[in-house]
Design a protein around this motif. Structure first.
Motif, PDB file in Angstrom:
ATOM      1  N   CYS A 121      11.945  -0.687  -1.004  1.00  0.00           N
ATOM      2  CA  CYS A 121      10.941  -1.830  -1.099  1.00  0.00           C
ATOM      3  C   CYS A 121      10.078  -1.784   0.326  1.00  0.00           C
ATOM      4  N   ILE A 122       8.900  -1.672   0.599  1.00  0.00           N
ATOM      5  CA  ILE A 122       7.999  -1.964   1.675  1.00  0.00           C
ATOM      6  C   ILE A 122       7.253  -3.211   1.776  1.00  0.00           C
ATOM      7  N   PRO A 123       7.457  -3.909   2.487  1.00  0.00           N
ATOM      8  CA  PRO A 123       6.568  -5.278   2.503  1.00  0.00           C
ATOM      9  C   PRO A 123       5.493  -4.952   3.042  1.00  0.00           C
ATOM     10  N   THR A 124       4.411  -5.482   2.278  1.00  0.00           N
ATOM     11  CA  THR A 124       3.074  -5.125   2.404  1.00  0.00           C
ATOM     12  C   THR A 124       2.109  -6.599   2.159  1.00  0.00           C
ATOM     13  N   ILE A 125       0.845  -6.468   2.731  1.00  0.00           N
ATOM     14  CA  ILE A 125      -0.051  -7.370   2.624  1.00  0.00           C
ATOM     15  C   ILE A 125      -0.779  -7.012   1.358  1.00  0.00           C
ATOM     16  N   PHE A 126      -1.493  -7.962   0.544  1.00  0.00           N
ATOM     17  CA  PHE A 126      -2.351  -7.548  -0.540  1.00  0.00           C
ATOM     18  C   PHE A 126      -3.795  -8.075  -0.096  1.00  0.00           C
ATOM     19  N   VAL A 127      -4.650  -7.242  -0.232  1.00  0.00           N
ATOM     20  CA  VAL A 127      -6.193  -7.432   0.096  1.00  0.00           C
ATOM     21  C   VAL A 127      -7.050  -7.007  -1.042  1.00  0.00           C
ATOM     22  N   SER A 128      -8.095  -7.700  -1.314  1.00  0.00           N
ATOM     23  CA  SER A 128      -9.000  -7.149  -2.111  1.00  0.00           C
ATOM     24  C   SER A 128      -9.843  -5.856  -1.818  1.00  0.00           C
ATOM     25  N   TYR A 129     -10.570  -5.157  -2.617  1.00  0.00           N
ATOM     26  CA  TYR A 129     -11.335  -3.844  -2.242  1.00  0.00           C
ATOM     27  C   TYR A 129     -12.516  -4.368  -1.097  1.00  0.00           C
ATOM     28  N   THR A 130     -12.767  -5.464  -1.265  1.00  0.00           N
ATOM     29  CA  THR A 130     -13.658  -5.824  -0.145  1.00  0.00           C
ATOM     30  C   THR A 130     -13.250  -6.520   0.940  1.00  0.00           C
ATOM     31  N   GLY A 131     -11.739  -6.463   0.879  1.00  0.00           N
ATOM     32  CA  GLY A 131     -11.304  -6.924   2.492  1.00  0.00           C
ATOM     33  C   GLY A 131     -10.712  -8.526   2.230  1.00  0.00           C
ATOM     34  N   GLU A 132     -11.019  -9.085   1.352  1.00  0.00           N
ATOM     35  CA  GLU A 132     -10.344 -10.557   1.329  1.00  0.00           C
ATOM     36  C   GLU A 132      -8.869 -10.580   1.066  1.00  0.00           C
ATOM     37  N   THR A 133      -8.260 -11.277   1.770  1.00  0.00           N
ATOM     38  CA  THR A 133      -6.652 -11.365   1.714  1.00  0.00           C
ATOM     39  C   THR A 133      -6.508 -12.228   0.196  1.00  0.00           C
ATOM     40  N   ALA A 173     -11.300  -4.094 -10.441  1.00  0.00           N
ATOM     41  CA  ALA A 173      -9.827  -4.332 -10.132  1.00  0.00           C
ATOM     42  C   ALA A 173      -9.374  -3.998  -9.035  1.00  0.00           C
ATOM     43  N   ARG A 174      -9.942  -3.229  -8.236  1.00  0.00           N
ATOM     44  CA  ARG A 174      -9.150  -2.277  -7.107  1.00  0.00           C
ATOM     45  C   ARG A 174      -8.893  -3.578  -5.905  1.00  0.00           C
ATOM     46  N   GLY A 175      -7.664  -3.158  -5.566  1.00  0.00           N
ATOM     47  CA  GLY A 175      -7.131  -4.071  -4.517  1.00  0.00           C
ATOM     48  C   GLY A 175      -6.208  -3.275  -3.870  1.00  0.00           C
TER      49      GLY A 175
END
Ligand code: ADP
Ligand code: MG
Length: 720
Positions: free
Chosen positions: A161-173, A141-143
């Motif tokens: 609120c902090i604008p962020t990107i969201f990435v999987s643990y293996t690095g895919e966006t 589940a980790r991202g």
């Protein structure tokens, strides 16, 4: 159920007006009050630290731990002074909308309020419930979310609120923002390279976006009395009212006072959040409006658009209103778009899409102008795919909607300029000649900005100093379209650069090399240019003759993402890996299926549980009446005829719903997502939605108004 409708209508007439006062007529006094951006960092950080952060942000470099700690601490103090208790990473998952998970500053263990740099920079939300297109299985589940310092933090309610990107643990966006940032970097690199052919001072090119947001507003209780609006965001039934938009009296008309109060308040909230909303007006359809901000850098503009939609929803609630962003909430009326005004601007302040009075600069302008048209020509299918959603299919390519053909409108003046340039292909330029004059590009008049003719029917239009991608859907996140557009333009600019250099190496003079390549592009991309009525049937024929595609629905449009051409394009510009592009396409197909599925269910439920029982009850009244008439020896043919008609419609509805359910069961067994999406499109949506709807809408005209359970269009759209 009819009771709900009448109660809602009654409440509506008793609504008190919500008065709104601007806190200060001088908006600059409170604009950005809730923003913690560069200026606030400057004010709250030690000068040395500020320099480090601002440099890192500007150059897209990593911010070291100590600096991050300092920023976090300063941001916390700033936010707490304004009443904040929590912070959250704010991101844009592929589900649409935004996501947040709040954590309190207060740490009970330590007994103090804390906010560490590491918490600012990275968080690990439980990512298992966000769509990942198979990249991340639910057990892994980790991202993580990672701070995007190029978009300012903001205080929303009591939460920082902090604008962020969201990435999987293996690095895919796994979000909208990450590939967008990469596409913006790609276009910056490519555009800067091309600019330097003309002006070595240009070090950076920034893409800008001004998204005009259309929307409908309806009363909250009327909304709640329409289960289809609640569940699917649109009406699945509703006979068109006697008066629709045919009088053309709504567009730019005076804004209804309840809506005006709502607009004022959401604008104030937007201003406090640093969102530069500027323009408000009535749109074409009744109860349809538009808000437009001043343009900003694309990433920030898109964050602001996402935030603004949220603000609008919350403020509407206070005014007992509901905002609809759905692309086609009402049949027979205009759909809802989000026109993406887009341009590229250099760090020397030059808008690359603005013609000037200087012939030399106009060559730079023409370079970007022509190369963009060429990019759209080369990748029209990808652009089409970038705006494909289940909802936008009702707005583009459906029966009453404009076709889904991508074309570029440039206006008669620019057409003349390009024609001239193409025609003068063989003009020999001698040493000492004024090349610009000889080629007819010495004066593209500056007044072009005001003089450019407008074409409201073009999906991609030049409007004097920018392009307007008009086909983007009203509820969509601009990032998908902007990622595609900026990537294809980046790619074409690099091709242009290479082609020019190849000619220079062969000894051609630089400016002539530029002109030669432009001329070639003008010829090659001519087919994509269209100046006529994009909504006409003639254009559909003409476009087919030209070989342009007209992909009517999302499952088929999305194929353009997973061609080798597109997959490689995104890899080349480091925007998305093959895996990422494929995963996103899978997610979008799944989302399409779910949307159509929800709509099919709502439609079926409403038809069977609301409409059919109402029709039968009314029919029974008629039967009693018919018998009564017969008993008195009075002709009852008209009544019997109505009873028959009602029976016919009930039968159509019942059969339709039953068969549609069978089709769904069949479709749900299809394991291949693409094939399942096609089945949902062809065998469910296309086959049954309109048929069932037509029968229901006919019944709406037959059944006693007193008994009709659904709020009618005339009530939704004309009562405020
Ligand atoms: P129009 O009349 O062509 O629609 P407006 O001036 O009303 O133009 O602008 C519409 C939107 O386009 C606004 O959001 C505006 O800020 C934006 N816009 C204007 N210039 C640019 C530009 N160079 N790049 C991106 N967006 C722009
Ligand atoms: Mg508009």
């Amino acid at each position: 159920m009819a009771q709900l409708r009448f109660e809602a209508l009654k409440k509506l007439s008793e609504r008190p007006r919500v008065h709104v006062e601007v806190p200060n007529p001088v908006v600059s006094k409170f604009f950005g009050e809730y923003v913690y951006g560069i200026e606030q960092m400057r004010a709250t950080l030690a000068p040395g630290l500020f320099k480090k952060v601002s440099q890192a942000i500007k150059n897209h470099e990593k911010i070291d731990d100590a600096t991050a700690d300092a920023v976090a601490s300063a941001a916390k103090s700033w936010a707490m002074a304004k009443g904040a208790t929590h912070f959250t990473h704010w991101f844009q998952p592929l589900t649409g909308g935004t996501a947040e998970k709040h954590d309190s500053f207060f740490d009970a263990l330590a007994g103090i309020e804390k906010f560490k740099g590491s918490e600012l920079v990275q968080q690990e939300p439980d990512a298992s419930s966000f769509p990942s297109g198979g990249i991340r299985s639910t057990f892994e589940a980790r991202g993580y979310t990672a701070w995007d310092p190029t978009s300012p933090m903001f205080l929303y309610g009591k939460t920082l609120c902090i604008p962020t990107i969201f990435v999987s643990y293996t690095g895919e966006t796994l979000d909208q923002k990450a590939p967008l940032l990469k596409a913006l970097k790609a276009v910056d690199l490519a555009a800067t390279k091309v600019c330097q052919l003309f002006d070595k001072d240009i070090q950076r090119v920034v893409a800008s976006l001004g998204p005009e947001q259309e929307y409908f507003v309806v009363d909250k209780d009327l909304f709640l009395a329409r289960p289809d609006l609640v569940m699917a965001g649109k009406t699945v039934f509703g006979h068109s009212p006697a008066r629709g938009q045919q009088l053309e009296d709504h567009y730019f008309g005076s804004i209804p006072s309840r809506i005006y109060d709502f607009m004022k308040e959401f604008e104030i909230e937007c201003w406090k959040l640093g969102i530069p909303v500027r323009t408000r007006h009535n749109e074409v359809a009744p109860s349809q409006f538009e808000v437009a901000p001043l343009f900003e850098e694309v990433n920030v503009a898109n964050d602001h658009n996402q935030l603004m939609m949220d603000v609008m929803g919350r403020v509407a609630d206070k005014h007992n209103l509901k905002v609809l962003f759905h692309e086609k909430p009402f049949a027979g009326l205009n759909g809802t778009g989000k026109h993406n005004n887009w341009s590229l601007i250099t760090d020397t302040g030059v808008n690359l899409y603005a013609p000037t009075s200087s012939a030399r600069d106009n060559l730079l302008f023409l370079t970007f102008f022509v190369t963009t048209i060429k990019a759209v020509h080369e990748h029209a299918d990808l652009l089409r795919a970038s705006i494909a959603t289940a909802a936008n299919d009702f707005r583009l390519g459906a029966n009453e909607a404009p076709p889904a053909i991508m074309s570029v409108f440039i206006g008669s003046q620019m057409t003349a300029v390009l024609d001239e340039l193409e025609k003068k292909g063989n003009v020999k330029i001698e040493k000492g000649d004024n090349m610009y004059m000889k080629l007819g590009i010495d004066q593209i008049p500056e007044i072009i900005l005001d003089a450019t003719d407008r074409n409201r029917t073009s999906p991609f239009a030049f409007t004097g100093n920018k392009f307007e991608f008009r086909a983007v859907g009203g509820s969509d996140n601009c990032a998908t379209a902007m990622t595609a557009l900026n990537t294809i333009v980046a790619d074409q600019l690099l091709h242009f650069y290479d082609a020019v250099n190849a000619q220079i190496e062969k000894g051609e003079e630089k400016r002539l090399a530029v002109v030669n390549v432009l001329r070639q592009y003008i010829k090659e991309s001519k087919n994509i240019r269209f100046e006529g009525d994009g909504y006409s049937e003639d254009w559909v024929q003409e476009a087919a003759k030209r070989g342009l595609s007209n992909v009517k629905n999302t499952p088929r449009a999305l194929d353009a993402y997973i061609t080798k051409k597109s997959l490689d394009l995104f890899v080349k510009h480091e925007v998305m890996s093959h895996k990422e592009t494929e995963a996103r396409t899978e997610i979008r197909l799944e989302s399409y299926i779910k949307r159509v599925q929800i709509e099919a269910r709502v439609l079926g439920d409403l038809a069977m549980n609301h409409i059919v029982p109402t029709a039968i009850a009314y029919q029974n009244k008629l039967i009693t009446n018919a018998n009564g008439l017969a008993g008195l020896g009075i002709d009852n043919k008209a009544v019997v005829q109505t009873i028959r008609e009602i029976s016919g419609f009930i039968e159509t509805i019942k059969n339709g719903v039953r068969e549609m359910i069978e089709e769904r069961k069949r479709a749900n067994k299809i394991t291949d997502t693409h094939k399942r999406a096609i089945a949902y499109c062809d065998d469910i949506k296309e086959k049954y939605f309109d048929v069932i709807r037509e029968a229901v809408d006919k019944l709406e005209l037959l059944v006693d108004d007193e008994d009709w359970p659904l709020v009618k269009y005339r009530e939704l759209l004309f009562i405020r």
